[in-house]
Design a protein around this motif. Structure first.
Motif, PDB file in Angstrom:
ATOM      1  N   HIS A  45      -2.414   6.326   2.535  1.00 39.05           N
ATOM      2  CA  HIS A  45      -3.783   5.900   2.831  1.00 39.05           C
ATOM      3  C   HIS A  45      -4.679   6.231   1.649  1.00 39.05           C
ATOM      4  O   HIS A  45      -4.510   7.258   1.014  1.00 39.05           O
ATOM      5  CB  HIS A  45      -4.312   6.607   4.082  1.00 39.05           C
ATOM      6  N   ASN A  46      -5.645   5.348   1.385  1.00 37.32           N
ATOM      7  CA  ASN A  46      -6.592   5.631   0.302  1.00 37.32           C
ATOM      8  C   ASN A  46      -7.743   6.482   0.844  1.00 37.32           C
ATOM      9  O   ASN A  46      -7.726   6.918   2.000  1.00 37.32           O
ATOM     10  CB  ASN A  46      -7.080   4.336  -0.360  1.00 37.32           C
ATOM     11  N   ASP A  47      -8.760   6.706   0.053  1.00 41.50           N
ATOM     12  CA  ASP A  47      -9.879   7.577   0.446  1.00 41.50           C
ATOM     13  C   ASP A  47     -10.657   7.036   1.642  1.00 41.50           C
ATOM     14  O   ASP A  47     -11.258   7.799   2.388  1.00 41.50           O
ATOM     15  CB  ASP A  47     -10.833   7.772  -0.740  1.00 41.50           C
ATOM     16  N   ASP A  48     -10.642   5.715   1.822  1.00 44.36           N
ATOM     17  CA  ASP A  48     -11.350   5.093   2.940  1.00 44.36           C
ATOM     18  C   ASP A  48     -10.529   5.127   4.228  1.00 44.36           C
ATOM     19  O   ASP A  48     -10.991   4.655   5.263  1.00 44.36           O
ATOM     20  CB  ASP A  48     -11.689   3.634   2.612  1.00 44.36           C
ATOM     21  N   GLY A  49      -9.305   5.614   4.165  1.00 49.30           N
ATOM     22  CA  GLY A  49      -8.439   5.649   5.342  1.00 49.30           C
ATOM     23  C   GLY A  49      -7.652   4.364   5.540  1.00 49.30           C
ATOM     24  O   GLY A  49      -6.985   4.193   6.548  1.00 49.30           O
ATOM     25  N   GLN A  50      -7.750   3.461   4.575  1.00 52.57           N
ATOM     26  CA  GLN A  50      -7.061   2.180   4.657  1.00 52.57           C
ATOM     27  C   GLN A  50      -5.623   2.334   4.170  1.00 52.57           C
ATOM     28  O   GLN A  50      -5.348   3.068   3.222  1.00 52.57           O
ATOM     29  CB  GLN A  50      -7.806   1.158   3.794  1.00 52.57           C
ATOM     30  N   CYS A  52      -2.379   1.744   2.171  1.00 55.63           N
ATOM     31  CA  CYS A  52      -2.232   1.258   0.797  1.00 55.63           C
ATOM     32  C   CYS A  52      -0.839   1.579   0.265  1.00 55.63           C
ATOM     33  O   CYS A  52      -0.065   2.290   0.897  1.00 55.63           O
ATOM     34  CB  CYS A  52      -3.294   1.875  -0.108  1.00 55.63           C
ATOM     35  N   SER A  59      -4.253  -1.971  -1.930  1.00 53.34           N
ATOM     36  CA  SER A  59      -4.303  -2.102  -0.467  1.00 53.34           C
ATOM     37  C   SER A  59      -3.788  -3.454   0.032  1.00 53.34           C
ATOM     38  O   SER A  59      -3.702  -3.654   1.236  1.00 53.34           O
ATOM     39  CB  SER A  59      -5.728  -1.866   0.030  1.00 53.34           C
TER      40      SER A  59
END
Length: 103
Positions: A45-50, A52, A59
């Motif tokens: 997960h990336n910093d936004d919680g998405q 990836c 993403s």
């Protein structure tokens, strides 16, 4: 002569127990993590919680059908790859009900 017969029986038992009865190897598709397993991996997960790519951080992913007739006779198995670095990330398998509703 009896010794040779006993030796043959021992070799036959070893062959059938150790060599013949071992489980089949996993296919490449089966070694990929499921989506739920991929979500639990570090850097998935990336910093936004998405969700990836854990290798390059992109993403965007693409879903592709597993084209092997032997491994995927019902066309229900898919793999998901990163669009940027082209690494295959996880696998999914549709149930027969979901496959019919897509058609």
């Amino acid at each position: 002569m009896t010794e040779y017969l006993i030796l043959f029986v021992i070799i036959a038992v070893i062959y059938f127990v150790l060599i013949r009865n071992r489980p089949a190897r996993k296919t490449d598709w089966e070694t990929l993590p499921l989506l739920s397993e991929y979500k639990e991996l570090e850097k998935s997960h990336n910093d936004d919680g998405q969700l990836c790519c854990r290798y390059c951080g992109a993403s965007e992913t693409v879903e592709r059908l597993l084209k092997s007739e032997k491994e995927n006779p019902d066309n229900t198995k898919h793999y998901h790859a990163c669009t940027q670095c082209k690494v295959i990330l996880w696998r999914t398998e549709q149930t027969a009900e979901n496959a019919e509703s897509k058609d």
